[in-house]
Design an enzyme around this catalytic site. Structure first.
Site, PDB file in Angstrom:
ATOM      1  N   MET A  38       0.843  -1.200   0.000  1.00 32.41           N
ATOM      2  CA  MET A  38       0.000   0.000   0.000  1.00 32.41           C
ATOM      3  C   MET A  38       0.883   1.257   0.000  1.00 32.41           C
ATOM      4  SD  MET A  38      -3.338   0.727   2.249  1.00 32.41           S
ATOM      5  CE  MET A  38      -2.715   0.971   3.880  1.00 32.41           C
ATOM      6  N   CYS A  39       0.476   2.254  -0.729  1.00 29.94           N
ATOM      7  CA  CYS A  39       1.164   3.540  -0.743  1.00 29.94           C
ATOM      8  C   CYS A  39       0.096   4.616  -0.911  1.00 29.94           C
ATOM      9  CB  CYS A  39       2.136   3.640  -1.913  1.00 29.94           C
ATOM     10  SG  CYS A  39       3.512   2.490  -1.817  1.00 29.94           S
ATOM     11  N   GLY A  40       0.513   5.850  -0.686  1.00 31.48           N
ATOM     12  CA  GLY A  40      -0.399   6.955  -0.938  1.00 31.48           C
ATOM     13  C   GLY A  40       0.184   7.844  -2.019  1.00 31.48           C
ATOM     14  N   ARG A  48      -1.195   5.388   4.766  1.00 31.26           N
ATOM     15  CA  ARG A  48      -0.947   4.516   3.615  1.00 31.26           C
ATOM     16  C   ARG A  48       0.538   4.344   3.330  1.00 31.26           C
ATOM     17  NH1 ARG A  48      -5.435   3.505   0.415  1.00 31.26           N
ATOM     18  NH2 ARG A  48      -4.014   2.710  -1.148  1.00 31.26           N
ATOM     19  N   ASN A  95       1.278   3.788  -7.049  1.00 34.57           N
ATOM     20  CA  ASN A  95       0.685   2.964  -6.000  1.00 34.57           C
ATOM     21  C   ASN A  95       0.307   1.648  -6.654  1.00 34.57           C
ATOM     22  OD1 ASN A  95      -2.500   2.988  -4.238  1.00 34.57           O
ATOM     23  ND2 ASN A  95      -0.646   1.887  -3.785  1.00 34.57           N
TER      24      ASN A  95
END
Lengths: 300, 227
Positions: free
Chosen positions: A1-3, A32, A176
């Site tokens: 997960m990333c933002g 995130r 992402n």
């Protein structure tokens, strides 16, 4: 997960507030991506016969003046520079093709984070709030900015593995998702002469776009090809000298939300990151469609 | 009527106050202000309450709902009303992916568009979408009804069991084992009732019906080489 987050100003009067508007957006995506964060900001453009590089040295006390002096001497050209934490922005009246090999030879420990006329990339390991403070993001000005908060999955938590990844002059990408064919693709791109600094999958996506653009694609065409050649999950935000683009893969597992008013276009992984923007209550807010390219560009 | 400002109280406090209404119902009408896209708003309710959420909500809003009537005056993130058992959830704006996922009962109305995988693995819920639905909607849908007044994306009803799907607009493509079926009087009547409950004015005769061809239900020895 990333933002991932992006803010593109349509109203030039807001340019002095770009960093201040963007800082809470980046920080809102800490949940995130608490491992590292970074952003690419566009503004303070140099003339067409100048180049602007963002350079980084691991030693915060590195003497940039010495490097600036050598460049001035070797190129017999004016040099302007300023430093910000471990990063320095150099503006030189020459081209990136000339300057980058010179820096690699004179200061091999200096990493080039970005090159172009407008782009500056700043990124570090740590919490987004700390990184915003480190670089004084709230005080920054510009026309548009994209950022990333990383929760590392497929490669190490390092500054080099942080986003954004520059993909050629004034171009950068935040991602992402995860790509499943990045090892094969990296080898193929290396054969085409594209250089990679890390084992990171997102850097391969960036390198892929660089390669397509070198083949003569427009940004739109390069991204259309990416839909075919990149295997995996992705939501991309892409910055160019005069605009920004958003694209999701056809499966569209990775979230994205867009908001538009007369003043700006904003993009984020989650709506929470947009709530501090002025006039968001009445903005047009929507989810970008899968496998669809969204581009905003200002006149040159 | 009780108002909860989510900039002053946490989602956890709101949800606890709503859950407390199960043991002793002291307040039937709730208003939630300033949600600012927070996740998990009004989840796990089990009481005949009305909850009005005034703004955009994040992921899993109104998840696992039983009995409550929840209205969101804005957009919602992914998984709205996931695994709902009963009650009514109404979204005035758009919903992101997986709206009504695995829901067993109740009514979900989306007045805007729904994203990908709307009604994925639905198990008895009725979903009425005034706008469009994204790709892979009703994937492995088992029971209930999905009504789409706009268009449907790719692979509608892939690996479908027994959901009745009604679409007024175009269907980009049908998923494996999903076919168009005849609209008989009982389906017109079923659809009229669904539209009526959802408060949506549409002519039931303008819809097409889609359902399972029932070819993927059982193992077929002829397909053995495909495994």
């Amino acid at each position: 997960m990333c933002g991932i987050v992006g803010l593109y100003l349509k109203n030039k009067a807001l340019e002095s507030e770009l960093g201040a508007l963007f800082t809470p957006m980046l920080i809102a995506m800490t949940d995130r991506g608490p491992d590292s964060a970074g952003f690419a900001i566009y503004g303070d453009e140099v003339a067409a016969d100048w180049v602007k590089l963002t350079l980084r040295h691991p030693d915060i006390n590195y003497d940039w003046e010495i490097l600036a002096g050598r460049i001035k001497e070797a190129f017999a050209a004016p040099v302007e520079w300023f430093s910000n934490n471990k990063v320095a922005v150099f503006k030189v009246q020459t081209s990136a093709e000339q300057l980058e090999p010179f820096i690699a030879e004179q200061a091999p420990e200096v990493l080039v984070l970005s090159a172009g006329r407008s782009i500056e990339i700043l990124k570090e390991v740590g919490l987004p709030a700390d990184i915003a403070k480190t670089f004084n993001l709230p005080g920054m000005q510009g026309s548009h900015i994209i950022g990333h908060t990383r929760m590392a999955t497929e490669s190490a938590v390092t500054m080099e593995g942080s986003h954004p990844f520059s993909t050629g002059e004034d171009l950068c990408l935040v991602h992402n998702g995860s790509l499943s064919n990045h090892n094969r693709l990296r080898l193929e791109l290396q054969r085409e002469g594209i250089r990679f600094e890390t084992e990171n999958d997102s850097e391969v996506a960036a390198g892929y776009l660089t390669w397509r653009l070198k083949q003569g694609d427009t940004l739109g065409e390069a991204l259309e090809h990416a839909l075919k050649d990149l295997d995996g999950f992705f939501t991309f935000a892409i910055g160019t000298r005069n605009g920004f683009a958003v694209m999701r893969d056809p499966i569209a597992c990775k979230p994205a939300v867009l908001a538009e008013t007369d003043d700006y276009v904003a993009m984020a992984s989650e709506y929470q990151a947009l709530t501090t923007l002025p006039g968001i209550e009445n903005a047009k807010v929507w989810e970008p469609e899968p496998a669809t390219l969204y581009v905003w560009e200002r006149d040159q | 009527m009780k108002t909860v400002d989510l900039q002053k109280q946490s989602v956890r406090e709101l949800n606890q106050a709503l859950h407390d209404q199960v043991a002793e119902c002291t307040e039937r009408e709730w208003v939630v202000t300033d949600p600012k896209g927070a996740h998990n708003i009004a989840c796990g309710l089990d009481q005949n309450l009305t909850v009005d959420i005034q703004g955009h909500a994040g992921y899993y809003c109104a998840g696992m709902n039983k009995k409550a009537h929840i209205t969101v005056h804005g957009n919602v993130g992914q998984g709205v009303a996931e695994n709902m058992m009963s009650g009514v959830v109404r979204i005035k704006g758009d919903a992101s992916q997986a709206a009504g996922a695995t829901a067993h009962g109740g009514l979900l109305v989306i007045e805007g568009n729904a994203g990908a995988r709307c009604g994925i693995s639905m198990k008895g819920v009725d979903i009425v979408v005034k706008g469009n639905v994204g790709h892979m909607s009703c994937f492995m849908g088992q029971a209930g009804n999905l009504v789409v007044c706009g268009d449907a994306g790719d692979a509608l009803g892939d690996s479908l069991y027994e959901v009745h799907i009604y679409v007024k607009g175009s269907v980009k493509s049908l998923g494996a084992d999903c076919v168009e079926k005849e609209m008989r009087p009982e389906h017109i009547s079923e659809l009229s009732e669904l539209l009526n409950r959802a408060g949506v004015e549409e002519d039931p005769a303008a819809f097409k019906r889609y359902g399972s061809a029932r070819q993927l239900y059982n193992f077929k020895v002829d397909n053995a080489s495909a495994y």
